[in-house]
Design a protein around this motif. Sequence first.
Motif, PDB file in Angstrom:
ATOM      1  N   LEU A  55      14.439   1.668  -0.979  1.00 16.46           N
ATOM      2  CA  LEU A  55      14.813   2.431   0.224  1.00 16.46           C
ATOM      3  C   LEU A  55      13.674   3.346   0.654  1.00 16.46           C
ATOM      4  CD1 LEU A  55      17.037   3.377   2.251  1.00 16.46           C
ATOM      5  CD2 LEU A  55      17.581   5.128   0.568  1.00 16.46           C
ATOM      6  N   GLY A  56      13.049   4.024  -0.303  1.00 16.72           N
ATOM      7  CA  GLY A  56      11.924   4.896   0.025  1.00 16.72           C
ATOM      8  C   GLY A  56      10.734   4.132   0.580  1.00 16.72           C
ATOM      9  N   ALA A  57      10.492   2.938   0.057  1.00 13.28           N
ATOM     10  CA  ALA A  57       9.393   2.121   0.570  1.00 13.28           C
ATOM     11  C   ALA A  57       9.678   1.655   1.997  1.00 13.28           C
ATOM     12  CB  ALA A  57       9.152   0.923  -0.342  1.00 13.28           C
ATOM     13  N   ALA A  58      10.927   1.350   2.284  1.00 11.30           N
ATOM     14  CA  ALA A  58      11.285   0.947   3.642  1.00 11.30           C
ATOM     15  C   ALA A  58      11.100   2.100   4.622  1.00 11.30           C
ATOM     16  CB  ALA A  58      12.727   0.446   3.680  1.00 11.30           C
ATOM     17  N   ILE A  59      11.480   3.291   4.206  1.00 10.75           N
ATOM     18  CA  ILE A  59      11.278   4.465   5.067  1.00 10.75           C
ATOM     19  C   ILE A  59       9.789   4.754   5.210  1.00 10.75           C
ATOM     20  CG2 ILE A  59      11.675   6.956   5.250  1.00 10.75           C
ATOM     21  CD1 ILE A  59      14.404   6.478   3.947  1.00 10.75           C
ATOM     22  N   GLY A  60       9.043   4.608   4.111  1.00 10.76           N
ATOM     23  CA  GLY A  60       7.609   4.843   4.163  1.00 10.76           C
ATOM     24  C   GLY A  60       6.867   3.826   4.999  1.00 10.76           C
ATOM     25  N   ALA A  61       7.382   2.617   5.089  1.00 10.02           N
ATOM     26  CA  ALA A  61       6.739   1.592   5.908  1.00 10.02           C
ATOM     27  C   ALA A  61       6.852   1.904   7.392  1.00 10.02           C
ATOM     28  CB  ALA A  61       7.341   0.227   5.617  1.00 10.02           C
ATOM     29  N   VAL A  62       7.895   2.646   7.769  1.00  9.18           N
ATOM     30  CA  VAL A  62       8.095   2.992   9.168  1.00  9.18           C
ATOM     31  C   VAL A  62       7.248   4.198   9.568  1.00  9.18           C
ATOM     32  CG1 VAL A  62       9.849   3.684  10.854  1.00  9.18           C
ATOM     33  CG2 VAL A  62      10.415   2.043   9.090  1.00  9.18           C
ATOM     34  N   SER A  63       6.886   5.037   8.589  1.00  7.96           N
ATOM     35  CA  SER A  63       6.149   6.257   8.902  1.00  7.96           C
ATOM     36  C   SER A  63       4.699   5.943   9.258  1.00  7.96           C
ATOM     37  CB  SER A  63       6.201   7.232   7.725  1.00  7.96           C
ATOM     38  OG  SER A  63       5.421   6.753   6.667  1.00  7.96           O
ATOM     39  N   SER A  64       4.014   6.959   9.762  1.00  4.67           N
ATOM     40  CA  SER A  64       2.630   6.765  10.190  1.00  4.67           C
ATOM     41  C   SER A  64       1.632   6.859   9.042  1.00  4.67           C
ATOM     42  CB  SER A  64       2.275   7.816  11.250  1.00  4.67           C
ATOM     43  OG  SER A  64       2.427   9.110  10.701  1.00  4.67           O
ATOM     44  N   SER A  65       2.035   7.445   7.923  1.00  2.00           N
ATOM     45  CA  SER A  65       1.147   7.586   6.770  1.00  2.00           C
ATOM     46  C   SER A  65       1.562   6.620   5.664  1.00  2.00           C
ATOM     47  CB  SER A  65       1.200   9.023   6.258  1.00  2.00           C
ATOM     48  OG  SER A  65       0.332   9.182   5.170  1.00  2.00           O
ATOM     49  N   ASN A  66       0.663   6.370   4.733  1.00  2.00           N
ATOM     50  CA  ASN A  66       0.926   5.387   3.692  1.00  2.00           C
ATOM     51  C   ASN A  66       1.269   5.992   2.341  1.00  2.00           C
ATOM     52  OD1 ASN A  66       0.378   3.294   5.450  1.00  2.00           O
ATOM     53  ND2 ASN A  66      -1.772   3.212   4.901  1.00  2.00           N
ATOM     54  N   ALA A  67       1.194   7.295   2.185  1.00  2.00           N
ATOM     55  CA  ALA A  67       1.370   7.919   0.871  1.00  2.00           C
ATOM     56  C   ALA A  67       2.765   7.691   0.309  1.00  2.00           C
ATOM     57  CB  ALA A  67       1.069   9.409   0.958  1.00  2.00           C
ATOM     58  N   GLY A  68       3.780   7.883   1.104  1.00  2.00           N
ATOM     59  CA  GLY A  68       5.153   7.689   0.632  1.00  2.00           C
ATOM     60  C   GLY A  68       5.440   6.249   0.269  1.00  2.00           C
ATOM     61  N   ARG A  69       4.949   5.339   1.094  1.00  2.00           N
ATOM     62  CA  ARG A  69       5.140   3.917   0.802  1.00  2.00           C
ATOM     63  C   ARG A  69       4.444   3.522  -0.489  1.00  2.00           C
ATOM     64  NH1 ARG A  69       1.700   0.080   4.035  1.00  2.00           N
ATOM     65  NH2 ARG A  69       0.341   0.923   2.463  1.00  2.00           N
ATOM     66  N   ASN A  70       3.231   4.014  -0.678  1.00  2.53           N
ATOM     67  CA  ASN A  70       2.472   3.668  -1.874  1.00  2.53           C
ATOM     68  C   ASN A  70       3.122   4.231  -3.132  1.00  2.53           C
ATOM     69  OD1 ASN A  70       0.662   2.337  -0.273  1.00  2.53           O
ATOM     70  ND2 ASN A  70      -0.829   3.993  -0.248  1.00  2.53           N
ATOM     71  N   LEU A  71       3.644   5.444  -3.066  1.00  2.59           N
ATOM     72  CA  LEU A  71       4.332   6.021  -4.214  1.00  2.59           C
ATOM     73  C   LEU A  71       5.556   5.188  -4.573  1.00  2.59           C
ATOM     74  CD1 LEU A  71       4.799   8.282  -6.313  1.00  2.59           C
ATOM     75  CD2 LEU A  71       6.092   9.472  -4.540  1.00  2.59           C
ATOM     76  N   ASN A  72       6.315   4.795  -3.594  1.00  2.00           N
ATOM     77  CA  ASN A  72       7.508   3.998  -3.856  1.00  2.00           C
ATOM     78  C   ASN A  72       7.155   2.605  -4.373  1.00  2.00           C
ATOM     79  OD1 ASN A  72       9.950   5.588  -3.134  1.00  2.00           O
ATOM     80  ND2 ASN A  72       8.786   5.872  -1.263  1.00  2.00           N
ATOM     81  N   LEU A  73       6.071   2.035  -3.904  1.00  3.41           N
ATOM     82  CA  LEU A  73       5.636   0.746  -4.437  1.00  3.41           C
ATOM     83  C   LEU A  73       5.220   0.876  -5.901  1.00  3.41           C
ATOM     84  CD1 LEU A  73       3.615  -0.760  -1.453  1.00  3.41           C
ATOM     85  CD2 LEU A  73       5.889  -1.403  -2.260  1.00  3.41           C
ATOM     86  N   LEU A  74       4.619   2.005  -6.262  1.00  2.00           N
ATOM     87  CA  LEU A  74       4.278   2.259  -7.653  1.00  2.00           C
ATOM     88  C   LEU A  74       5.532   2.355  -8.513  1.00  2.00           C
ATOM     89  CD1 LEU A  74       2.064   2.976  -9.759  1.00  2.00           C
ATOM     90  CD2 LEU A  74       2.532   5.363  -9.175  1.00  2.00           C
ATOM     91  N   VAL A  75       6.543   3.039  -8.011  1.00  5.58           N
ATOM     92  CA  VAL A  75       7.807   3.156  -8.754  1.00  5.58           C
ATOM     93  C   VAL A  75       8.481   1.793  -8.874  1.00  5.58           C
ATOM     94  CG1 VAL A  75      10.095   4.213  -8.759  1.00  5.58           C
ATOM     95  CG2 VAL A  75       8.122   5.561  -8.096  1.00  5.58           C
ATOM     96  N   ILE A  76       8.402   0.974  -7.841  1.00  9.56           N
ATOM     97  CA  ILE A  76       8.964  -0.379  -7.906  1.00  9.56           C
ATOM     98  C   ILE A  76       8.242  -1.195  -8.979  1.00  9.56           C
ATOM     99  CG2 ILE A  76       9.156  -2.560  -6.631  1.00  9.56           C
ATOM    100  CD1 ILE A  76       9.674  -0.854  -4.116  1.00  9.56           C
TER     101      ILE A  76
END
Length: 75
Positions: A40-61
Motif C-alpha cells: 500500500l505504501g509503495a502504491a501511494i509512493g508511486a503516485v507522489s512526485s518523489s521517490n523516497a517513500g516508494r523506495n523505502l516501501n520496496l525495501l520493506v517488500i
Amino acid sequence: MLNIVSLLIGFVALLIAMVGILPIPLLPLVNWIALPIAILGAAIGAVSSSNAGRNLNLLVILISGGRLFLTWGLI
C-alpha cells in the motif's frame, strides 16, 4: 504530501518487518502483516512526485517478502 504519507507507512511496515525477522518461533508470521502495508505504501509512493517513500516501501517488500520466501511463508 503523498511522499510523507508513503514514508510514514514505510516506517511502520519496516518496524513490523524487523520484528518478524527475529528467530522466535511463529513470530515471522508478522511479515504477512508487513507485506500488504508496504505494498500500500509503495502504491501511494508511486503516485507522489518523489521517490523516497516508494523506495523505502520496496525495501520493506524485499525484506519481508524475502523472509517469507526463504521459509516458504510459514515460520
